[in-house]
Design an enzyme around this catalytic site. Structure first.
Site, PDB file in Angstrom:
ATOM      1  N   LYS A  60      28.180   7.364   7.416  1.00 16.97           N
ATOM      2  CA  LYS A  60      27.298   7.195   8.452  1.00 16.97           C
ATOM      3  C   LYS A  60      26.714   5.522   8.672  1.00 16.97           C
ATOM      4  O   LYS A  60      27.147   4.644   7.569  1.00 16.97           O
ATOM      5  CB  LYS A  60      25.705   7.939   7.914  1.00 16.97           C
ATOM      6  CG  LYS A  60      26.038   9.474   8.201  1.00 16.97           C
ATOM      7  CD  LYS A  60      24.801  10.233   7.781  1.00 16.97           C
ATOM      8  CE  LYS A  60      25.011  11.994   7.900  1.00 16.97           C
ATOM      9  NZ  LYS A  60      23.694  12.394   7.715  1.00 16.97           N
ATOM     10  N   TYR A  90      25.581  18.072  16.502  1.00 11.54           N
ATOM     11  CA  TYR A  90      24.234  18.424  15.817  1.00 11.54           C
ATOM     12  C   TYR A  90      23.256  19.504  16.847  1.00 11.54           C
ATOM     13  O   TYR A  90      22.180  19.611  16.707  1.00 11.54           O
ATOM     14  CB  TYR A  90      23.017  17.259  15.671  1.00 11.54           C
ATOM     15  CG  TYR A  90      23.508  16.351  14.281  1.00 11.54           C
ATOM     16  CD1 TYR A  90      23.972  16.969  13.152  1.00 11.54           C
ATOM     17  CD2 TYR A  90      23.744  14.884  14.865  1.00 11.54           C
ATOM     18  CE1 TYR A  90      24.257  15.813  12.223  1.00 11.54           C
ATOM     19  CE2 TYR A  90      24.279  14.127  13.807  1.00 11.54           C
ATOM     20  CZ  TYR A  90      24.238  14.618  12.528  1.00 11.54           C
ATOM     21  OH  TYR A  90      24.736  13.753  11.378  1.00 11.54           O
ATOM     22  N   ASN A 143      21.247   9.470   4.698  1.00  7.94           N
ATOM     23  CA  ASN A 143      21.827   9.903   3.600  1.00  7.94           C
ATOM     24  C   ASN A 143      23.312   9.781   3.438  1.00  7.94           C
ATOM     25  O   ASN A 143      24.108  10.298   2.765  1.00  7.94           O
ATOM     26  CB  ASN A 143      21.401  11.525   3.266  1.00  7.94           C
ATOM     27  CG  ASN A 143      21.938  12.224   4.728  1.00  7.94           C
ATOM     28  OD1 ASN A 143      22.444  11.500   5.348  1.00  7.94           O
ATOM     29  ND2 ASN A 143      21.618  13.445   4.560  1.00  7.94           N
ATOM     30  N   HIS A 147      28.239  12.340   5.919  1.00  8.61           N
ATOM     31  CA  HIS A 147      28.264  13.969   6.326  1.00  8.61           C
ATOM     32  C   HIS A 147      29.422  14.474   5.865  1.00  8.61           C
ATOM     33  O   HIS A 147      30.382  13.814   5.874  1.00  8.61           O
ATOM     34  CB  HIS A 147      28.279  13.699   7.990  1.00  8.61           C
ATOM     35  CG  HIS A 147      28.729  15.116   8.702  1.00  8.61           C
ATOM     36  ND1 HIS A 147      27.637  15.962   8.868  1.00  8.61           N
ATOM     37  CD2 HIS A 147      29.824  15.606   9.036  1.00  8.61           C
ATOM     38  CE1 HIS A 147      28.235  17.105   9.608  1.00  8.61           C
ATOM     39  NE2 HIS A 147      29.552  16.631   9.537  1.00  8.61           N
ATOM     40  N   GLU A 205      34.340  20.150  14.515  1.00  7.61           N
ATOM     41  CA  GLU A 205      34.336  18.292  14.096  1.00  7.61           C
ATOM     42  C   GLU A 205      35.548  17.511  14.444  1.00  7.61           C
ATOM     43  O   GLU A 205      35.490  16.596  14.950  1.00  7.61           O
ATOM     44  CB  GLU A 205      33.566  18.212  12.930  1.00  7.61           C
ATOM     45  CG  GLU A 205      32.136  18.939  12.874  1.00  7.61           C
ATOM     46  CD  GLU A 205      31.559  18.734  11.426  1.00  7.61           C
ATOM     47  OE1 GLU A 205      30.311  18.902  11.309  1.00  7.61           O
ATOM     48  OE2 GLU A 205      32.147  18.256  10.623  1.00  7.61           O
TER      49      GLU A 205
HETATM   50  P1  CMP Z   1      23.405  16.160   7.309  1.00  7.89           P
HETATM   51  O1  CMP Z   1      22.801  17.166   6.560  1.00  7.89           O
HETATM   52  O2  CMP Z   1      24.701  15.502   7.118  1.00  7.89           O
HETATM   53  O3  CMP Z   1      23.021  16.507   9.051  1.00  7.89           O
HETATM   54  C1  CMP Z   1      22.071  16.562   9.603  1.00  7.89           C
HETATM   55  C2  CMP Z   1      21.116  15.256   9.075  1.00  7.89           C
HETATM   56  O4  CMP Z   1      19.834  14.992   9.778  1.00  7.89           O
HETATM   57  C3  CMP Z   1      20.918  15.250   7.751  1.00  7.89           C
HETATM   58  O5  CMP Z   1      22.313  14.872   7.139  1.00  7.89           O
HETATM   59  C4  CMP Z   1      20.019  14.037   7.716  1.00  7.89           C
HETATM   60  O6  CMP Z   1      20.637  12.618   8.131  1.00  7.89           O
HETATM   61  C5  CMP Z   1      19.050  14.430   8.829  1.00  7.89           C
HETATM   62  N1  CMP Z   1      18.046  14.890   8.512  1.00  7.89           N
HETATM   63  C6  CMP Z   1      17.748  16.238   7.836  1.00  7.89           C
HETATM   64  N2  CMP Z   1      16.372  16.438   7.655  1.00  7.89           N
HETATM   65  C7  CMP Z   1      15.744  15.584   8.217  1.00  7.89           C
HETATM   66  C8  CMP Z   1      14.366  15.168   8.165  1.00  7.89           C
HETATM   67  N3  CMP Z   1      13.428  16.043   7.723  1.00  7.89           N
HETATM   68  N4  CMP Z   1      14.038  14.099   8.854  1.00  7.89           N
HETATM   69  C9  CMP Z   1      15.038  13.205   9.226  1.00  7.89           C
HETATM   70  N5  CMP Z   1      16.375  13.409   9.160  1.00  7.89           N
HETATM   71  C10 CMP Z   1      16.754  14.364   8.599  1.00  7.89           C
END
Ligand code: CMP
Length: 155
Positions: free
Chosen positions: A9, A49, A112, A115, A126
């Site tokens: 990311k 998403y 984070n 992905h 995807e």
């Molecule tokens: P990922 O699980 O790869 O895909 C969905 C993404 O949404 C997740 O990683 C985070 O980057 C983001 N995400 C998930 N939960 C939250 C949250 N509570 N607040 C902000 N971003 C989030």
């Protein structure tokens, strides 16, 4: 064999973690069959998403994913989606186990770093969203006979 899509990311790109992340999957024994840098469009992210579209963080997630390019990788291996999900760690990086990518390098829930496809159905979706057919490569990985026993190689 199964395929999984991994995205480094925008925060992973900014943090200089592309090589580290690629190295971990290579050393694990996974086979890289696609790799590119890409800016994600609005249309792609709405589809990618779709399960998060009603969540309060959706607009912020989209703008974060469009803030800089991502590195898209397609990895192949036996039960690759679950193996890779274990290697990346849980969504909230500060809760992720040491030894996982998020656990070793991250603190944030949104930023984070990475992905990875949830399961093989999701991986196929995807993969078709991000890779054209001629961006996916079939090649013989010569050390597969040292990574898997024959029965595993044929699955
Ligand atoms: P990922 O699980 O790869 O895909 C969905 C993404 O949404 C997740 O990683 C985070 O980057 C983001 N995400 C998930 N939960 C939250 C949250 N509570 N607040 C902000 N971003 C989030």
């Amino acid at each position: 064999m199964e395929r999984s899509v991994v995205l480094v990311k925008p925060d992973g790109l900014q943090r200089g973690l592309i090589g580290e992340i690629l190295h971990r999957f290579e050393r694990k024994g996974l086979k890289l069959v696609g790799l590119k840098m890409v800016s994600l469009s609005d249309v792609l992210l709405d589809e990618w998403y779709i399960h998060h579209k009603d969540r309060p963080f959706f607009p912020s997630l989209k703008s974060y994913m469009q803030s800089y390019p991502v590195i898209a990788m397609l990895w192949e291996g036996l039960e690759a989606t679950s193996a890779i999900r274990k290697m990346i760690g849980v969504t909230k990086s500060r809760d992720a186990e040491p030894g996982t990518i998020r656990g070793d390098f991250g603190m944030s829930q949104q930023y984070n770093l990475i992905h990875a496809s949830e399961d093989s159905v999701n991986a196929d979706k995807e993969s078709s969203l991000i890779f054209k057919n001629d961006e996916i490569f079939m090649w013989d990985k010569m050390d597969l006979s040292s990574i898997y026993v024959e029965e595993e190689r044929n699955r």
